[in-house]
Enzyme design. Structure first.
Site, PDB file in Angstrom:
ATOM      1  N   TYR A 142       0.869  -1.191   0.000  1.00  0.00           N
ATOM      2  CA  TYR A 142       0.000   0.000   0.000  1.00  0.00           C
ATOM      3  C   TYR A 142       0.895   1.226   0.000  1.00  0.00           C
ATOM      4  O   TYR A 142       1.839   1.312   0.799  1.00  0.00           O
ATOM      5  CB  TYR A 142      -0.876  -0.016   1.253  1.00  0.00           C
ATOM      6  CG  TYR A 142      -1.738   1.206   1.472  1.00  0.00           C
ATOM      7  CD1 TYR A 142      -1.543   2.020   2.582  1.00  0.00           C
ATOM      8  CD2 TYR A 142      -2.754   1.546   0.586  1.00  0.00           C
ATOM      9  CE1 TYR A 142      -2.331   3.141   2.801  1.00  0.00           C
ATOM     10  CE2 TYR A 142      -3.551   2.673   0.805  1.00  0.00           C
ATOM     11  CZ  TYR A 142      -3.333   3.463   1.918  1.00  0.00           C
ATOM     12  OH  TYR A 142      -4.117   4.574   2.128  1.00  0.00           O
ATOM     13  N   ASP A 237       9.216   2.611  -0.899  1.00  0.00           N
ATOM     14  CA  ASP A 237       8.218   3.228  -0.014  1.00  0.00           C
ATOM     15  C   ASP A 237       8.563   2.812   1.418  1.00  0.00           C
ATOM     16  O   ASP A 237       8.239   1.709   1.851  1.00  0.00           O
ATOM     17  CB  ASP A 237       6.804   2.770  -0.390  1.00  0.00           C
ATOM     18  CG  ASP A 237       5.773   3.433   0.505  1.00  0.00           C
ATOM     19  OD1 ASP A 237       4.574   3.406   0.162  1.00  0.00           O
ATOM     20  OD2 ASP A 237       6.155   3.968   1.570  1.00  0.00           O
ATOM     21  N   LYS A 270       5.333   8.855   8.844  1.00  0.00           N
ATOM     22  CA  LYS A 270       5.197   8.269  10.183  1.00  0.00           C
ATOM     23  C   LYS A 270       6.281   8.706  11.163  1.00  0.00           C
ATOM     24  O   LYS A 270       6.211   9.784  11.735  1.00  0.00           O
ATOM     25  CB  LYS A 270       5.094   6.745  10.069  1.00  0.00           C
ATOM     26  CG  LYS A 270       3.844   6.309   9.258  1.00  0.00           C
ATOM     27  CD  LYS A 270       3.731   4.818   9.141  1.00  0.00           C
ATOM     28  CE  LYS A 270       2.678   4.431   8.129  1.00  0.00           C
ATOM     29  NZ  LYS A 270       1.316   4.435   8.692  1.00  0.00           N
TER      30      LYS A 270
HETATM   31  P1  KE4 Z   1      -0.610   8.136   4.977  1.00  0.00           P
HETATM   32  O1  KE4 Z   1      -1.199   8.873   3.800  1.00  0.00           O
HETATM   33  O2  KE4 Z   1      -1.654   7.285   5.695  1.00  0.00           O
HETATM   34  O3  KE4 Z   1       0.185   9.027   5.917  1.00  0.00           O
HETATM   35  O4  KE4 Z   1       0.494   7.104   4.411  1.00  0.00           O
HETATM   36  C1  KE4 Z   1       0.103   6.189   3.430  1.00  0.00           C
HETATM   37  C2  KE4 Z   1       1.076   5.029   3.432  1.00  0.00           C
HETATM   38  C3  KE4 Z   1       2.031   4.955   2.442  1.00  0.00           C
HETATM   39  N1  KE4 Z   1       2.930   3.945   2.398  1.00  0.00           N
HETATM   40  C4  KE4 Z   1       2.920   2.977   3.339  1.00  0.00           C
HETATM   41  C5  KE4 Z   1       3.934   1.868   3.264  1.00  0.00           C
HETATM   42  C6  KE4 Z   1       1.968   3.009   4.395  1.00  0.00           C
HETATM   43  O5  KE4 Z   1       1.979   2.014   5.329  1.00  0.00           O
HETATM   44  C7  KE4 Z   1       1.023   4.050   4.448  1.00  0.00           C
HETATM   45  C8  KE4 Z   1      -0.042   4.114   5.523  1.00  0.00           C
HETATM   46  N2  KE4 Z   1      -0.126   2.967   6.362  1.00  0.00           N
HETATM   47  C9  KE4 Z   1      -1.419   2.688   6.952  1.00  0.00           C
HETATM   48  C10 KE4 Z   1      -1.277   1.405   7.778  1.00  0.00           C
HETATM   49  N3  KE4 Z   1      -1.622   0.244   7.042  1.00  0.00           N
HETATM   50  C11 KE4 Z   1      -1.926   3.839   7.772  1.00  0.00           C
HETATM   51  C12 KE4 Z   1      -3.166   3.538   8.598  1.00  0.00           C
HETATM   52  C13 KE4 Z   1      -4.416   4.067   7.975  1.00  0.00           C
HETATM   53  O6  KE4 Z   1      -4.584   3.997   6.745  1.00  0.00           O
HETATM   54  O7  KE4 Z   1      -5.249   4.544   8.772  1.00  0.00           O
END
Ligand code: KE4
Length: 430
Positions: A142, A237, A270
């Site tokens: 993701y 990523d 993060k």
């Molecule tokens: P954000 O847009 O949520 O800050 O980041 C997206 C993203 C991009 N790349 C990776 C590898 C990520 O894990 C994420 C976001 N991770 C999720 C957890 N599975 C955030 C939790 C959520 O979506 O509420």
């Protein structure tokens, strides 16, 4: 005191699904989400006053634990000086220098406000810098919810993806090829047939969005070689793995296994925000200089490099850079995984886990899955019963079998022991 259920009912009246991000709704595991009121160290407390040992840590950012004094002080001081200026600040330079100092592959970096924004911008930059449209991603990875990245595998191998979300036109995802993670044959064929058209390959090097799956060394070695051979950019990523699995991120783990290894671009989030809205993408200067205002690739943001968020991120990076930090964090996380495996053995349940630094995963299986299909074939009902058994015993795990877990520096051996004891009881329940 208002109950979690009452808050959830009220939330659902004014917020779609009652949450501002889908995974929080507990739909994968069932039950009522816990509305968190406060957090300190390794613990969170919900609206009913129940305390949980927290293994989500805001999905990665809270690597120090909640409310670290040095971070709190940095944020309070920054807030007094001003929340946002829409003008450059010295602290953005300091954070960029800190990231570049910790990640040798990155020569320049741009700060943004979310991992989605960072991934979306890195993708646009890769396309702009190469003049190519096609991209490769992997099933189970993701990269945020930018349209071009919300794609599931196409029917055939080298066919292009289909949207995983309504509202994403097929035209937008027709350049996105989705391959199976760790599948060398698919990678070879994709580059053999379309290598000259591929702008970039985007990958979670240690994938945390299909629980915890590592790219194999042979796969990563070949991926690096094929990207180099065909002029495609390798984009790591590391929104989840960056500054979490190691101080230098997953790329530093692979650089120890593959001599001279480095990606062409990296995406972070993060941990570098320490819990505040901050993310980044970076790479070599010749690519990054394609970005506005220097080059033709547009990218912008009102709150990019926000002065309060950069203070939070900088203070966090300073703490995790201290000698021994990752050795201690890794030891705690390994102790947790070994403990869960031992508790499962005692209960006669097949459970296997893995960890790197402060990130871990476990599966109700006999061996570690190597791709998304195998992860999703593991026993969901078993996981969901275990999740609730642990929640009832004051342990807050990720509410989905396809999510990774996170240990912080605030988790003590006593917290780990309590978690393992709760696991033994929950597993014995069946
Ligand atoms: P954000 O847009 O949520 O800050 O980041 C997206 C993203 C991009 N790349 C990776 C590898 C990520 O894990 C994420 C976001 N991770 C999720 C957890 N599975 C955030 C939790 C959520 O979506 O509420």
């Amino acid at each position: 005191m208002t109950s979690n259920a009452d808050l959830f009912a009220r939330a659902q009246r004014v917020i779609p699904g009652g949450v501002n991000s889908p995974v929080r709704a507990f739909r994968a595991v069932g039950g009522t989400p816990r509305f968190i009121q406060r957090a300190q160290g390794a613990y969170i407390w919900d609206a009913e006053g129940s305390r949980y040992i927290d293994y989500i840590g805001s999905w990665g950012p809270m690597i120090l634990g909640h409310g670290h004094p040095a971070v709190l002080e940095a944020v309070q001081k920054a807030a007094v000086d001003g929340f946002s200026f829409g003008a450059p600040t010295e602290r953005e330079i300091e954070l960029a220098e800190a990231i570049i100092g910790l990640v040798p592959s990155v020569e320049q970096v741009r700060l943004v406000s979310s991992g989605t924004e960072a991934g979306m911008s890195a993708l646009r930059l890769a396309r702009g810098a190469t003049g190519r449209n096609k991209i490769i991603k992997f099933e189970g990875c993701y990269h945020g919810h930018a349209d071009a990245l919300l794609v599931k595998a196409g029917s055939g191998l080298a066919t292009f993806g289909f949207p995983t979300s309504a509202g994403v036109p097929e035209d937008v995802v027709k350049h996105t090829l989705v391959l199976e993670y760790n599948n060398l044959a698919q990678l070879e064929e994709a580059f053999a047939t379309q290598g000259s058209e591929i702008a970039c390959v985007m990958i979670e090097p240690i994938a945390g969005n299909m629980n915890f799956v590592r790219a194999s060394v042979p796969f990563m070695t070949r991926l690096r070689a094929l990207c180099t051979q065909h002029g495609a950019l390798l984009v790591f990523d590391e929104v989840m793995s960056g500054f979490r699995v190691a101080l230098g991120g997953a790329q530093s783990v692979y650089a120890k296994l593959i001599p001279g290894f480095e990606p062409d671009m990296s995406v972070f989030g993060k941990v570098i925000g320490g819990g505040m809205p901050l993310a980044a993408f970076g790479g070599k200067k010749d690519v990054m200089s394609q970005l506005a205002p220097l080059g033709p690739v547009y990218q912008a943001g009102t709150l990019s490099g926000n002065p309060v968020a950069t203070a939070c991120g900088l203070a966090t990076l300073q703490e995790i850079s201290k000698p021994g930090f990752f050795e201690a964090l890794s030891a705690q996380t390994q102790s947790l995984v070994r403990g869960l495996e031992a508790a499962a053995r005692d209960a006669g349940v097949a459970l296997v886990g893995d960890s790197e630094g402060g990130m871990f995963g476990f599966f109700f299986a006999s061996e570690l899955p190597q791709n998304y299909g195998v992860v999703m074939a593991t026993d969901k009902e078993r996981f969901n019963r275990f999740f609730h058994g642990m929640l009832d015993r004051g342990v807050y795990l990720a509410p989905a079998l396809y999510e990774a877990g996170f240990v912080s520096a605030a988790h003590t051996p006593a917290d780990i022991a309590a978690t393992v004891a709760a696991a033994g009881q929950a597993l014995a329940q069946g």
